[in-house]
Scaffold this motif. Structure first.
Motif, PDB file in Angstrom:
ATOM      1  N   ILE A  33       0.843  -1.199   0.000  1.00  0.00           N
ATOM      2  CA  ILE A  33       0.000   0.000   0.000  1.00  0.00           C
ATOM      3  C   ILE A  33       0.878   1.250   0.000  1.00  0.00           C
ATOM      4  CG2 ILE A  33      -1.944  -1.133   1.139  1.00  0.00           C
ATOM      5  CD1 ILE A  33      -1.031   0.096   3.763  1.00  0.00           C
ATOM      6  N   PRO A  34       0.501   2.298  -0.737  1.00  0.00           N
ATOM      7  CA  PRO A  34       1.312   3.519  -0.761  1.00  0.00           C
ATOM      8  C   PRO A  34       1.151   4.322   0.534  1.00  0.00           C
ATOM      9  CG  PRO A  34      -0.664   3.816  -2.068  1.00  0.00           C
ATOM     10  CD  PRO A  34      -0.668   2.378  -1.632  1.00  0.00           C
ATOM     11  N   VAL A  35       2.238   4.955   0.937  1.00  0.00           N
ATOM     12  CA  VAL A  35       2.231   5.821   2.118  1.00  0.00           C
ATOM     13  C   VAL A  35       2.373   7.260   1.644  1.00  0.00           C
ATOM     14  CG1 VAL A  35       3.423   6.452   4.242  1.00  0.00           C
ATOM     15  CG2 VAL A  35       3.198   4.042   3.605  1.00  0.00           C
ATOM     16  N   THR A  36       1.366   8.076   1.927  1.00  0.00           N
ATOM     17  CA  THR A  36       1.341   9.451   1.424  1.00  0.00           C
ATOM     18  C   THR A  36       2.047  10.446   2.329  1.00  0.00           C
ATOM     19  OG1 THR A  36      -0.780   9.849   2.532  1.00  0.00           O
ATOM     20  CG2 THR A  36      -0.851   9.013   0.263  1.00  0.00           C
ATOM     21  N   GLY A  53      -3.864   7.259   3.636  1.00  0.00           N
ATOM     22  CA  GLY A  53      -2.532   6.784   3.268  1.00  0.00           C
ATOM     23  C   GLY A  53      -1.429   7.187   4.214  1.00  0.00           C
ATOM     24  N   ALA A  54      -1.771   7.761   5.367  1.00  0.00           N
ATOM     25  CA  ALA A  54      -0.748   8.293   6.276  1.00  0.00           C
ATOM     26  C   ALA A  54      -0.348   7.267   7.332  1.00  0.00           C
ATOM     27  CB  ALA A  54      -1.255   9.558   6.959  1.00  0.00           C
ATOM     28  N   ILE A  55       0.887   7.387   7.787  1.00  0.00           N
ATOM     29  CA  ILE A  55       1.332   6.690   8.993  1.00  0.00           C
ATOM     30  C   ILE A  55       1.098   7.644  10.154  1.00  0.00           C
ATOM     31  CG2 ILE A  55       3.314   5.751  10.231  1.00  0.00           C
ATOM     32  CD1 ILE A  55       4.490   4.855   7.616  1.00  0.00           C
ATOM     33  N   LEU A  56       0.320   7.207  11.131  1.00  0.00           N
ATOM     34  CA  LEU A  56      -0.033   8.062  12.264  1.00  0.00           C
ATOM     35  C   LEU A  56       0.832   7.685  13.456  1.00  0.00           C
ATOM     36  CD1 LEU A  56      -3.906   7.918  11.826  1.00  0.00           C
ATOM     37  CD2 LEU A  56      -2.301   9.650  10.970  1.00  0.00           C
ATOM     38  N   LEU A  57       1.557   8.665  13.976  1.00  0.00           N
ATOM     39  CA  LEU A  57       2.477   8.445  15.094  1.00  0.00           C
ATOM     40  C   LEU A  57       1.717   8.605  16.409  1.00  0.00           C
ATOM     41  CD1 LEU A  57       5.535  10.504  13.778  1.00  0.00           C
ATOM     42  CD2 LEU A  57       4.858   8.155  13.238  1.00  0.00           C
ATOM     43  N   ALA A  58       1.500   7.499  17.109  1.00  0.00           N
ATOM     44  CA  ALA A  58       0.766   7.531  18.385  1.00  0.00           C
ATOM     45  C   ALA A  58       1.753   7.849  19.504  1.00  0.00           C
ATOM     46  CB  ALA A  58       0.069   6.194  18.616  1.00  0.00           C
ATOM     47  N   VAL A  59       2.226   9.081  19.529  1.00  0.00           N
ATOM     48  CA  VAL A  59       3.238   9.503  20.499  1.00  0.00           C
ATOM     49  C   VAL A  59       2.649   9.498  21.903  1.00  0.00           C
ATOM     50  CG1 VAL A  59       4.793  11.362  21.172  1.00  0.00           C
ATOM     51  CG2 VAL A  59       4.380  10.898  18.752  1.00  0.00           C
ATOM     52  N   GLY A  60       3.316   8.817  22.831  1.00  0.00           N
ATOM     53  CA  GLY A  60       2.884   8.801  24.232  1.00  0.00           C
ATOM     54  C   GLY A  60       1.700   7.914  24.530  1.00  0.00           C
ATOM     55  N   MET A  61       1.234   7.121  23.576  1.00  0.00           N
ATOM     56  CA  MET A  61       0.063   6.276  23.798  1.00  0.00           C
ATOM     57  C   MET A  61       0.482   4.827  24.005  1.00  0.00           C
ATOM     58  SD  MET A  61      -2.835   7.808  21.221  1.00  0.00           S
ATOM     59  CE  MET A  61      -4.120   7.153  22.280  1.00  0.00           C
ATOM     60  N   ARG A  62      -0.163   4.153  24.941  1.00  0.00           N
ATOM     61  CA  ARG A  62       0.089   2.743  25.211  1.00  0.00           C
ATOM     62  C   ARG A  62      -0.695   1.879  24.227  1.00  0.00           C
ATOM     63  NH1 ARG A  62       4.112   1.652  28.744  1.00  0.00           N
ATOM     64  NH2 ARG A  62       2.986  -0.130  29.632  1.00  0.00           N
ATOM     65  N   PRO A  63      -0.180   0.673  23.896  1.00  0.00           N
ATOM     66  CA  PRO A  63      -0.895  -0.182  22.934  1.00  0.00           C
ATOM     67  C   PRO A  63      -2.292  -0.572  23.384  1.00  0.00           C
ATOM     68  CG  PRO A  63       1.350  -0.953  23.293  1.00  0.00           C
ATOM     69  CD  PRO A  63       1.101   0.101  24.323  1.00  0.00           C
ATOM     70  N   ASN A  64      -2.501  -0.652  24.703  1.00  0.00           N
ATOM     71  CA  ASN A  64      -3.812  -1.078  25.203  1.00  0.00           C
ATOM     72  C   ASN A  64      -4.678   0.094  25.651  1.00  0.00           C
ATOM     73  OD1 ASN A  64      -2.260  -0.394  27.349  1.00  0.00           O
ATOM     74  ND2 ASN A  64      -2.478  -2.319  28.472  1.00  0.00           N
ATOM     75  N   ALA A  81      -2.938   4.446   6.666  1.00  0.00           N
ATOM     76  CA  ALA A  81      -2.132   3.295   6.258  1.00  0.00           C
ATOM     77  C   ALA A  81      -1.642   2.488   7.450  1.00  0.00           C
ATOM     78  CB  ALA A  81      -0.938   3.756   5.426  1.00  0.00           C
ATOM     79  N   ALA A  82      -1.190   3.182   8.508  1.00  0.00           N
ATOM     80  CA  ALA A  82      -0.593   2.454   9.632  1.00  0.00           C
ATOM     81  C   ALA A  82      -0.595   3.317  10.879  1.00  0.00           C
ATOM     82  CB  ALA A  82       0.837   2.034   9.298  1.00  0.00           C
ATOM     83  N   ILE A  83      -0.496   2.638  12.005  1.00  0.00           N
ATOM     84  CA  ILE A  83      -0.289   3.270  13.305  1.00  0.00           C
ATOM     85  C   ILE A  83       1.138   2.907  13.744  1.00  0.00           C
ATOM     86  CG2 ILE A  83      -0.948   3.290  15.732  1.00  0.00           C
ATOM     87  CD1 ILE A  83      -3.026   4.587  14.123  1.00  0.00           C
ATOM     88  N   ALA A  84       1.919   3.882  14.181  1.00  0.00           N
ATOM     89  CA  ALA A  84       3.257   3.625  14.709  1.00  0.00           C
ATOM     90  C   ALA A  84       3.293   4.059  16.173  1.00  0.00           C
ATOM     91  CB  ALA A  84       4.310   4.386  13.908  1.00  0.00           C
ATOM     92  N   LEU A  85       3.768   3.195  17.045  1.00  0.00           N
ATOM     93  CA  LEU A  85       3.818   3.511  18.472  1.00  0.00           C
ATOM     94  C   LEU A  85       4.933   2.726  19.142  1.00  0.00           C
ATOM     95  CD1 LEU A  85       0.943   1.681  20.391  1.00  0.00           C
ATOM     96  CD2 LEU A  85       1.890   0.906  18.227  1.00  0.00           C
ATOM     97  N   LYS A  86       5.256   3.120  20.373  1.00  0.00           N
ATOM     98  CA  LYS A  86       6.253   2.411  21.176  1.00  0.00           C
ATOM     99  C   LYS A  86       5.510   1.528  22.174  1.00  0.00           C
ATOM    100  CE  LYS A  86       9.770   6.000  20.707  1.00  0.00           C
ATOM    101  NZ  LYS A  86      10.775   6.864  21.378  1.00  0.00           N
ATOM    102  N   THR A 101      -9.072  -5.785  12.178  1.00  0.00           N
ATOM    103  CA  THR A 101     -10.478  -5.551  11.843  1.00  0.00           C
ATOM    104  C   THR A 101     -10.658  -4.233  11.098  1.00  0.00           C
ATOM    105  OG1 THR A 101     -11.142  -6.787  13.815  1.00  0.00           O
ATOM    106  CG2 THR A 101     -12.786  -5.337  12.811  1.00  0.00           C
ATOM    107  N   ALA A 102      -9.870  -3.201  11.509  1.00  0.00           N
ATOM    108  CA  ALA A 102      -9.998  -1.883  10.883  1.00  0.00           C
ATOM    109  C   ALA A 102      -9.230  -1.784   9.566  1.00  0.00           C
ATOM    110  CB  ALA A 102      -9.499  -0.808  11.848  1.00  0.00           C
ATOM    111  N   GLY A 103      -8.355  -2.763   9.267  1.00  0.00           N
ATOM    112  CA  GLY A 103      -7.586  -2.717   8.034  1.00  0.00           C
ATOM    113  C   GLY A 103      -6.407  -1.783   8.081  1.00  0.00           C
ATOM    114  N   ILE A 104      -5.820  -1.587   9.281  1.00  0.00           N
ATOM    115  CA  ILE A 104      -4.700  -0.673   9.465  1.00  0.00           C
ATOM    116  C   ILE A 104      -3.475  -1.462   9.916  1.00  0.00           C
ATOM    117  CG2 ILE A 104      -3.841   1.318  10.763  1.00  0.00           C
ATOM    118  CD1 ILE A 104      -6.654   2.264  11.085  1.00  0.00           C
TER     119      ILE A 104
END
Length: 566
Positions: A33-36, A53-64, A81-86, A101-104
């Motif tokens: 998939i393309p990343v815009t 098409g964006a990668i969203l940076l979940a800064v400071g957010m926990r996976p749960n 397009a994607a979620i990026a987190l630590k 389920t969300a397709g991300i």
């Protein structure tokens, strides 16, 4: 018609980040998939076209985090397009399930990688969407900066050098038949561009330019140059030397395209360097605290080492943590001509550097290095530093002592700001000894003479000058005429004060040991009492005095001579 190279794919982004920086946890729509672009995720924001098409940076957010899980369906509908987190060790199962389920897609960013570096990597990737186009260097070339230099040289038609922001040569092309002149040869051999005023003007012009510039007055052979950036962050530059055929527009375009690939590589190189520096910094922090690791972990042989301490200004336009890292980078760069395997760590307002010294390098070269760092810090960081140098030691177990000596030097220089900005412990050992004695006297009630504290209290409460008189008497080796003249009083008045001191405070000036201790304590306390303008502490209590410039100035004037004589 859609341009196949308009946006990098998610797979390409992952390749550029590297497995040490990010791991793919889920990719329900695949990796083609393309990343815009990318942006910081705000779950309170209404989703919209910006998320497509964006990668969203979940800064400071926990996976749960419930807010993140609840936001995924809407983000999926918006085409993210994607979620990026630590993850920071948290359970990612619920997040992976909800994202599928969300397709991300879900990317787990390494905890040690700063978000600003992730942001810079993604910005560089988005700005170079055509890097996989036919005829352009492949990702394999990006993995080797020298290979990239050769590939760019073949495309541009001239010899290539790649430099960092400090004008150090990181890589250069070596294809047969490349043109060369004295400037290129000297730069490659020295791995550093000679920074005279002429070159500095050229570099300032390059940093301001939005693209490729032509340089015809740097050397006999004309050049093209382009700054390498990730967003607005400067990473370095690429230089091309013209051969017999003048560079045309296609060469300029090839060099501009090469800057994008070089940016990706330099960011990855910086990330690896930062991880290594952080690991070495933690080892050095333990070593300075008295917990020496093995020489093998430091990557240096046991031998002569010294600690260089650089004090950062208390007020600066740059946050102290960022300024500390900048100074540490500057020390490492400047130390390359002196030694290898330099380690730096920032502790509060001080940058500590452990410098392994080859046998043929004299200790005096460390002072020259410190002067260079201070000069370049003023030029590039607009920051004035002070530098203290500890003794050279032969074993890791003695490094904390070298650090303590460097700290003592900084304390002396701070108290005498107009003296110098660089000194070694041997330069100021007498002052450093007196500072240590001062702390001992101040912090240990057993080391304080009741006669001195009583005398100082009497002077503060009644306006007398007994302590000052006794100090002048001891400074003059008991010569009443000299001491009275220094205080601008009549000799009879002076003799009367000395007699009253013996009567009021039980001072025995006939005892040599008592005279020595009296002189030391008066030297350390009289100026402080004048500055503080308050009664001194009781002899039975401990009070840490303020290190005032006046007191150190008093010590400096005659300490060395007096300690040798006594």
């Amino acid at each position: 018609m859609t341009n196949h190279y308009a946006h990098p794919s998610l797979a390409r982004i992952l390749d550029l980040l590297g497995t040490s920086a990010a791991r793919l946890l889920a990719a329900p729509a695949g990796c083609d998939i393309p990343v815009t672009g990318h942006s910081v995720l705000d779950v309170t924001e209404e989703e919209g076209p910006a998320h497509e098409g964006a990668i969203l940076l979940a800064v400071g957010m926990r996976p749960n985090a419930a807010a993140l899980l609840d936001a995924l369906p809407a983000l999926g509908r918006a085409g993210a397009a994607a979620i990026a987190l630590k993850t920071r060790g948290a359970d990612t199962g619920p997040l992976v399930k909800a994202a599928a389920t969300a397709g991300i897609a879900v990317l787990a960013v390494a905890d040690v990688i700063p978000w600003r570096h992730v942001d810079a990597l993604l910005a560089a990737a988005a700005g170079n969407s055509g890097q996989d186009a036919p005829g352009f260097p492949s990702a394999a070339a990006v993995g080797d900066l020298f290979a990239l230099a050769n590939a760019v040289a073949a495309m541009v038609g001239g010899a290539i050098t790649v430099e960092d922001p400090q004008q150090r040569v990181l890589a250069y092309s070596n294809l047969p038949g490349q043109p060369i002149d004295d400037a290129r040869r000297d730069t490659i051999l020295g791995r550093q561009v000679p920074l005279d005023d002429h070159y500095l003007r050229i570099y300032r012009r390059l940093w301001r330019a939005p693209g490729v510039i032509r340089v015809g007055d740097a050397s006999p052979l004309p050049r093209l140059a382009v700054a390498v950036r990730a967003g607005t962050e400067l990473l370095g530059s690429i230089w091309a030397v013209e051969s017999g055929t003048p560079f045309g527009p296609e060469a300029e375009q090839a060099l501009a395209d090469a800057a994008g690939v070089a940016a990706l590589h330099l960011l990855r190189l910086r990330r690896a360097t930062e991880l290594e520096r952080r690991a070495r910094g933690e080892l050095l922090r333990s070593l300075l605290a008295g917990k020496p690791p093995s020489a093998a972990r430091f990557g240096i042989d046991s031998g002569r080492m010294t600690v260089l301490a650089l004090e950062l200004p208390s007020s600066s336009g740059t946050p102290v943590n960022i300024l500390g890292l900048q100074v540490a980078d500057l020390v490492t760069a400047c130390a390359e001509t002196l030694t290898s395997s330099t380690s730096c760590v920032v502790e509060g307002q001080v940058v500590y550097a452990l410098l392994p010294l080859p046998e043929d390098v004299p200790q005096t070269r460390v002072a020259s290095l410190a002067e260079t760092v201070i000069t370049r810090s003023e030029e590039s960081l607009h920051t004035r530093l002070r530098a203290g140098i500890g003794s050279a030691v032969a074993d890791f177990a003695d490094v904390p002592r070298s650090r303590q000596e460097a700290d003592r030097v900084l304390a002396v220089l701070a108290a005498e700001p107009h003296r110098t900005r660089v000194a070694s412990i041997d330069d100021v050992r007498c002052q450093a000894i007196l500072l240590e004695l001062e702390e001992t006297f101040a912090n240990d009630p057993r080391m304080q003479l009741a006669s001195v504290t009583s005398m100082l209290r009497h002077d503060a409460e009644r306006g007398t000058r007994y302590a000052e008189t006794l100090l002048a008497y001891l400074d003059a080796f008991g010569d009443t005429a000299v001491a009275a003249d220094r205080l601008h009083v009549h000799q009879n008045t002076f003799r009367y004060r000395i007699r009253r001191i013996g009567e009021l405070f039980a001072v025995d000036l006939g005892d040599a040991d008592e005279r020595l201790v009296l002189w030391l304590q008066l030297r350390l306390m009289v100026s402080e009492a004048r500055t503080a303008r308050r009664p001194p502490p009781e002899a039975s209590t401990s009070s840490a005095p303020t290190k005032s410039p006046a007191r150190i100035d008093l010590l400096r004037r005659s300490t060395c001579r007096r300690m040798q004589t006594e």
